[in-house]
Scaffold this motif. Structure first.
Motif, PDB file in Angstrom:
ATOM      1  N   ALA A  66      23.984   0.346  81.545  1.00 45.72           N
ATOM      2  CA  ALA A  66      24.465  -0.548  80.496  1.00 45.72           C
ATOM      3  C   ALA A  66      23.370  -1.519  80.055  1.00 45.72           C
ATOM      4  O   ALA A  66      23.234  -1.819  78.870  1.00 45.72           O
ATOM      5  CB  ALA A  66      25.685  -1.316  80.978  1.00 45.72           C
ATOM      6  N   CYS A  67      22.573  -1.983  80.998  1.00 42.24           N
ATOM      7  CA  CYS A  67      21.504  -2.942  80.715  1.00 42.24           C
ATOM      8  C   CYS A  67      20.471  -2.353  79.754  1.00 42.24           C
ATOM      9  O   CYS A  67      20.027  -3.017  78.836  1.00 42.24           O
ATOM     10  CB  CYS A  67      20.838  -3.355  82.020  1.00 42.24           C
ATOM     11  SG  CYS A  67      19.392  -4.402  81.833  1.00 42.24           S
ATOM     12  N   TYR A  68      20.093  -1.107  79.963  1.00 42.99           N
ATOM     13  CA  TYR A  68      19.060  -0.486  79.135  1.00 42.99           C
ATOM     14  C   TYR A  68      19.583   0.013  77.802  1.00 42.99           C
ATOM     15  O   TYR A  68      18.803   0.244  76.888  1.00 42.99           O
ATOM     16  CB  TYR A  68      18.388   0.660  79.888  1.00 42.99           C
ATOM     17  CG  TYR A  68      17.430   0.175  80.942  1.00 42.99           C
ATOM     18  CD1 TYR A  68      16.344  -0.623  80.605  1.00 42.99           C
ATOM     19  CD2 TYR A  68      17.620   0.497  82.267  1.00 42.99           C
ATOM     20  CE1 TYR A  68      15.465  -1.081  81.566  1.00 42.99           C
ATOM     21  CE2 TYR A  68      16.743   0.043  83.245  1.00 42.99           C
ATOM     22  CZ  TYR A  68      15.675  -0.741  82.887  1.00 42.99           C
ATOM     23  OH  TYR A  68      14.814  -1.192  83.832  1.00 42.99           O
ATOM     24  N   ASN A  69      20.899   0.229  77.674  1.00 44.24           N
ATOM     25  CA  ASN A  69      21.480   0.683  76.417  1.00 44.24           C
ATOM     26  C   ASN A  69      20.691   1.870  75.854  1.00 44.24           C
ATOM     27  O   ASN A  69      20.259   1.864  74.699  1.00 44.24           O
ATOM     28  CB  ASN A  69      21.538  -0.476  75.411  1.00 44.24           C
ATOM     29  CG  ASN A  69      22.394  -0.140  74.221  1.00 44.24           C
ATOM     30  OD1 ASN A  69      23.312   0.673  74.306  1.00 44.24           O
ATOM     31  ND2 ASN A  69      22.092  -0.757  73.096  1.00 44.24           N
ATOM     32  N   ALA A  70      20.500   2.880  76.662  1.00 39.58           N
ATOM     33  CA  ALA A  70      19.684   4.039  76.281  1.00 39.58           C
ATOM     34  C   ALA A  70      20.360   4.887  75.216  1.00 39.58           C
ATOM     35  O   ALA A  70      21.590   4.971  75.154  1.00 39.58           O
ATOM     36  CB  ALA A  70      19.412   4.902  77.510  1.00 39.58           C
ATOM     37  N   ASP A  71      19.555   5.514  74.385  1.00 38.46           N
ATOM     38  CA  ASP A  71      20.068   6.463  73.400  1.00 38.46           C
ATOM     39  C   ASP A  71      20.438   7.779  74.073  1.00 38.46           C
ATOM     40  O   ASP A  71      21.408   8.420  73.689  1.00 38.46           O
ATOM     41  CB  ASP A  71      19.014   6.729  72.319  1.00 38.46           C
ATOM     42  CG  ASP A  71      18.653   5.457  71.561  1.00 38.46           C
ATOM     43  OD1 ASP A  71      19.577   4.859  70.968  1.00 38.46           O
ATOM     44  OD2 ASP A  71      17.476   5.070  71.588  1.00 38.46           O
ATOM     45  N   ARG A  88      33.759   6.622  82.286  1.00 38.21           N
ATOM     46  CA  ARG A  88      32.907   5.433  82.187  1.00 38.21           C
ATOM     47  C   ARG A  88      31.865   5.569  81.082  1.00 38.21           C
ATOM     48  O   ARG A  88      31.614   4.622  80.339  1.00 38.21           O
ATOM     49  CB  ARG A  88      32.265   5.126  83.529  1.00 38.21           C
ATOM     50  CG  ARG A  88      33.280   4.469  84.467  1.00 38.21           C
ATOM     51  CD  ARG A  88      32.899   4.556  85.911  1.00 38.21           C
ATOM     52  NE  ARG A  88      33.894   3.961  86.773  1.00 38.21           N
ATOM     53  CZ  ARG A  88      35.000   4.579  87.174  1.00 38.21           C
ATOM     54  NH1 ARG A  88      35.253   5.820  86.786  1.00 38.21           N
ATOM     55  NH2 ARG A  88      35.867   3.974  87.964  1.00 38.21           N
ATOM     56  N   LEU A  89      31.238   6.718  80.993  1.00 40.97           N
ATOM     57  CA  LEU A  89      30.241   6.897  79.936  1.00 40.97           C
ATOM     58  C   LEU A  89      30.895   6.982  78.557  1.00 40.97           C
ATOM     59  O   LEU A  89      30.330   6.513  77.572  1.00 40.97           O
ATOM     60  CB  LEU A  89      29.375   8.124  80.216  1.00 40.97           C
ATOM     61  CG  LEU A  89      28.420   7.978  81.406  1.00 40.97           C
ATOM     62  CD1 LEU A  89      27.670   9.277  81.668  1.00 40.97           C
ATOM     63  CD2 LEU A  89      27.435   6.843  81.187  1.00 40.97           C
ATOM     64  N   MET A  90      32.100   7.553  78.482  1.00 41.15           N
ATOM     65  CA  MET A  90      32.835   7.565  77.210  1.00 41.15           C
ATOM     66  C   MET A  90      33.144   6.136  76.769  1.00 41.15           C
ATOM     67  O   MET A  90      33.007   5.797  75.596  1.00 41.15           O
ATOM     68  CB  MET A  90      34.129   8.370  77.330  1.00 41.15           C
ATOM     69  CG  MET A  90      33.933   9.864  77.338  1.00 41.15           C
ATOM     70  SD  MET A  90      33.282  10.529  75.795  1.00 41.15           S
ATOM     71  CE  MET A  90      34.705  10.360  74.734  1.00 41.15           C
ATOM     72  N   SER A  91      33.536   5.279  77.702  1.00 37.52           N
ATOM     73  CA  SER A  91      33.853   3.891  77.352  1.00 37.52           C
ATOM     74  C   SER A  91      32.612   3.117  76.910  1.00 37.52           C
ATOM     75  O   SER A  91      32.727   2.106  76.221  1.00 37.52           O
ATOM     76  CB  SER A  91      34.545   3.175  78.516  1.00 37.52           C
ATOM     77  OG  SER A  91      33.635   2.909  79.550  1.00 37.52           O
ATOM     78  N   GLY A  93      30.475   4.543  74.980  1.00 40.30           N
ATOM     79  CA  GLY A  93      30.150   5.093  73.663  1.00 40.30           C
ATOM     80  C   GLY A  93      29.348   6.379  73.673  1.00 40.30           C
ATOM     81  O   GLY A  93      28.843   6.796  72.632  1.00 40.30           O
ATOM     82  N   TYR A  94      29.209   7.033  74.825  1.00 41.59           N
ATOM     83  CA  TYR A  94      28.411   8.250  74.919  1.00 41.59           C
ATOM     84  C   TYR A  94      29.275   9.503  74.816  1.00 41.59           C
ATOM     85  O   TYR A  94      30.368   9.562  75.370  1.00 41.59           O
ATOM     86  CB  TYR A  94      27.655   8.309  76.257  1.00 41.59           C
ATOM     87  CG  TYR A  94      26.548   7.302  76.365  1.00 41.59           C
ATOM     88  CD1 TYR A  94      25.307   7.549  75.795  1.00 41.59           C
ATOM     89  CD2 TYR A  94      26.745   6.103  77.033  1.00 41.59           C
ATOM     90  CE1 TYR A  94      24.286   6.613  75.890  1.00 41.59           C
ATOM     91  CE2 TYR A  94      25.730   5.165  77.131  1.00 41.59           C
ATOM     92  CZ  TYR A  94      24.501   5.427  76.558  1.00 41.59           C
ATOM     93  OH  TYR A  94      23.501   4.512  76.651  1.00 41.59           O
ATOM     94  N   THR A 114      23.958  15.206  80.503  1.00 39.09           N
ATOM     95  CA  THR A 114      23.205  14.608  79.405  1.00 39.09           C
ATOM     96  C   THR A 114      24.194  13.874  78.512  1.00 39.09           C
ATOM     97  O   THR A 114      25.198  14.457  78.093  1.00 39.09           O
ATOM     98  CB  THR A 114      22.440  15.667  78.596  1.00 39.09           C
ATOM     99  OG1 THR A 114      21.571  16.387  79.463  1.00 39.09           O
ATOM    100  CG2 THR A 114      21.610  15.024  77.491  1.00 39.09           C
ATOM    101  N   ALA A 115      23.926  12.603  78.256  1.00 42.50           N
ATOM    102  CA  ALA A 115      24.830  11.803  77.420  1.00 42.50           C
ATOM    103  C   ALA A 115      24.032  11.181  76.281  1.00 42.50           C
ATOM    104  O   ALA A 115      22.860  10.925  76.411  1.00 42.50           O
ATOM    105  CB  ALA A 115      25.483  10.706  78.252  1.00 42.50           C
TER     106      ALA A 115
END
Length: 115
Positions: A66-71, A88-91, A93-94, A114-115
């Motif tokens: 969450a901290c890095y907000n990776a693409d 968790r990853l869907m929440s 936004g991935y 891969t997200a």
């Protein structure tokens, strides 16, 4: 080295791998992060360190992601996909793709994400 090449989180200092600063004016930037998670079943029998427990590790990894907000996020040695990682990853936004291990010998349900 210039100060802007350093990034840190929780006391970790990261330095860009390229010694030459490349001018990328006008080009889109992509933030990419990858981890080998060490599947839960591989550490479930380790009782000598609380840092190896899934509860502890999962919270730290999620906080860092969450901290890095990776693409793009790439995770290796992922298990508990449906019950943990997917919601968790869907929440966050991935969208994601999970490929479960296909090796038949010593079958385990871990894979790559891969997200």
């Amino acid at each position: 080295m210039s100060h802007d090449r350093f990034r840190s989180w929780e006391g970790r200092c990261w330095v860009d791998s390229s010694p030459v600063h490349i001018v990328s004016e006008g080009l889109p930037k992509v933030r990419f992060i990858t981890y080998r998670l060490l599947a839960h079943y591989k550490t479930s029998y380790l009782n000598y360190s609380s840092h190896k427990t899934w509860d502890y590790r999962s919270k730290i990894v999620l906080k860092e992601l969450a901290c890095y907000n990776a693409d793009i996020i790439c995770l290796q040695d992922v298990d508990l996909f449906q019950e943990f990682w997917y919601p968790r990853l869907m929440s966050m936004g991935y969208d994601m793709v999970f490929k479960q291990r296909t090796q038949e010998k010593e079958y385990r349900n871990e894979g790559v994400l891969t997200a």
